[in-house]
Design an enzyme around this catalytic site. Structure first.
Site, PDB file in Angstrom:
ATOM      1  N   ASN A   1      19.075  15.479  20.365  1.00  0.00           N
ATOM      2  CA  ASN A   1      17.829  16.033  21.252  1.00  0.00           C
ATOM      3  C   ASN A   1      18.379  16.706  22.411  1.00  0.00           C
ATOM      4  OD1 ASN A   1      15.132  15.634  19.937  1.00  0.00           O
ATOM      5  ND2 ASN A   1      15.720  13.523  19.922  1.00  0.00           N
TER       6      ASN A   1
ATOM      7  N   ASP B   1      18.302   5.058   9.702  1.00  0.00           N
ATOM      8  CA  ASP B   1      18.227   5.583  11.058  1.00  0.00           C
ATOM      9  C   ASP B   1      19.050   6.647  11.332  1.00  0.00           C
ATOM     10  OD1 ASP B   1      17.295   4.019  13.965  1.00  0.00           O
ATOM     11  OD2 ASP B   1      19.267   5.395  14.138  1.00  0.00           O
TER      12      ASP B   1
ATOM     13  N   GLU C   1      12.926   7.632  14.844  1.00  0.00           N
ATOM     14  CA  GLU C   1      13.885   8.391  13.954  1.00  0.00           C
ATOM     15  C   GLU C   1      14.501   7.311  12.762  1.00  0.00           C
ATOM     16  OE1 GLU C   1      15.985   6.343  15.775  1.00  0.00           O
ATOM     17  OE2 GLU C   1      17.625   7.467  15.488  1.00  0.00           O
TER      18      GLU C   1
ATOM     19  N   ASP D   1      12.982  17.521  16.285  1.00  0.00           N
ATOM     20  CA  ASP D   1      11.862  17.477  15.299  1.00  0.00           C
ATOM     21  C   ASP D   1      11.956  18.157  14.040  1.00  0.00           C
ATOM     22  OD1 ASP D   1      10.572  16.056  17.296  1.00  0.00           O
ATOM     23  OD2 ASP D   1       8.932  17.816  17.679  1.00  0.00           O
TER      24      ASP D   1
ATOM     25  N   HIS E   1      14.442  18.950  22.097  1.00  0.00           N
ATOM     26  CA  HIS E   1      13.416  18.151  21.418  1.00  0.00           C
ATOM     27  C   HIS E   1      12.967  18.857  20.063  1.00  0.00           C
ATOM     28  CE1 HIS E   1      10.530  14.947  20.939  1.00  0.00           C
ATOM     29  NE2 HIS E   1      11.594  14.015  21.493  1.00  0.00           N
TER      30      HIS E   1
END
Ligand code: GH3
Ligand code: MG
Ligand code: MG
Length: 302
Positions: free
Chosen positions: A182, A174, A218, A191, A187
């Site tokens: 973010n 994680d 994630e 990504d 964002h």
């Protein structure tokens, strides 16, 4: 075209002339395999995994209907596309063949152009079906295997490990402080970072049977069959080192100035269920988070 990428067509017919005519017709465009009776057709189909079979209905010993029934009963060949090619041209014969699961039915004597057009059509459908199957297993953002694929493979590998007694390792990864990432970088940058982590993880699971999948958000899960805890630790170290080398700036992290991950791992040891093993990896991930993140916890004493 590279012969390895040619689609394979198996022609099964007891009549040598028919085999030859069809082979000559198909050879310029496909890789052609031949079988002179039902038994040979089944053998070649299982061994060479053709994309399509042109199957004669009337053959001595084993007729085409029986060959089709057996193809469908064998997991190695159950999905193969089959076109019946038959001298039996009554509507009932054709309907019967299609009802049995053939993709198409061509009556003899056949017209070469029509045969080629139908073969091309069915091979195109085979390609499309394979592409859809592949897409159904891939995560769109990271191109890793998706959750569905992981669930399938975990079940298969867990049962296999149970039967064989070989070790099975599972690691849950994680990204640390990803919400802040973010919030800070936006964002789209998030990504890109997630894709970079996915590529790094994927590059570290290199043994056949290993799988890196996007479990959700994630979180990435690594499934490592035939891998004991020590070997699996090499894989998770590889991911952390790989990510360290990328040194993706994370000014809002609070853990480190770069993007880091926490990893929880577990290795199948005794009688635990698949759910227990997963829960252990998840609990270890939680411990890694609580202990300060940017670390691996593997079967720590509880
Ligand atoms: P922790 O260190 O405890 O793991 O904190 P965290 O912020 O990483 O965890 P949290 O579960 O609070 O937030 C996860 C974040 O991951 C929030 C969510 O927007 C982000 N995320 C999940 N999937 C994606 C994605 O596909 N793209 C992007 N950019 N962000 C994602
Ligand atoms: Mg996180
Ligand atoms: Mg999370």
């Amino acid at each position: 075209m590279n012969p390895a990428s040619l689609q394979k067509v198996l022609v099964a017919d007891d009549d040598a002339i028919n085999r030859q005519v069809l082979a000559e017709l198909l050879k310029p465009e496909y890789m052609v395999l031949l079988a002179k009776d039902g038994a040979q057709a089944l053998d070649r189909a299982a061994r060479h995994q053709p994309d399509l079979i042109l199957l004669d209905v009337v053959m001595p010993d084993m007729d085409g209907y029986e060959v089709l029934r057996r193809l469908r009963a064998d997991p190695a060949t159950e999905d193969v596309a089959v076109i019946f090619v038959s001298g039996l041209d009554r509507p009932e014969d054709e309907a019967n063949g299609l009802k049995m699961g053939a993709s198409d039915y061509i009556s003899k004597p056949f017209n070469a152009t029509v045969v080629m057009a139908r073969v091309a059509l069915h091979l195109q459908m085979v390609r499309q079906r394979r592409m859809l199957e592949r897409m159904a297993h891939v995560d769109g953002l990271t191109a890793l295997a998706n959750r569905r694929r992981f669930d399938e493979m975990y079940e298969v590998e867990f049962q296999r490990a149970r039967r064989s007694g070989s070790p099975l390792s599972l690691a849950l990864l994680d990204i640390d402080s990803f919400k802040q990432y973010n919030d800070h970088y936006g964002h789209p940058a998030g990504d890109r970072a997630l894709r970079a982590v996915a590529r790094t993880a994927d590059a570290c699971v290199r043994r056949s049977g290993d799988l890196a999948a996007r479990y959700g958000g994630e979180e990435i899960v690594l499934l490592m069959p035939d891998t004991d805890a020590a070997q699996a630790r090499h894989v998770t170290d590889c991911v952390r080192e790989g990510l360290g080398k990328l040194a993706i700036e994370h000014a809002a992290s609070g853990v480190a100035p770069v993007l880091t991950v926490s990893i929880g791992g577990a290795t199948l040891t005794g009688e635990e269920s698949a759910a227990d093993l997963f829960a252990a990896a998840d609990a270890h991930l939680y411990q890694a988070k609580v202990a300060g993140r940017d670390r691996v916890v593997w079967r720590a004493p509880t």
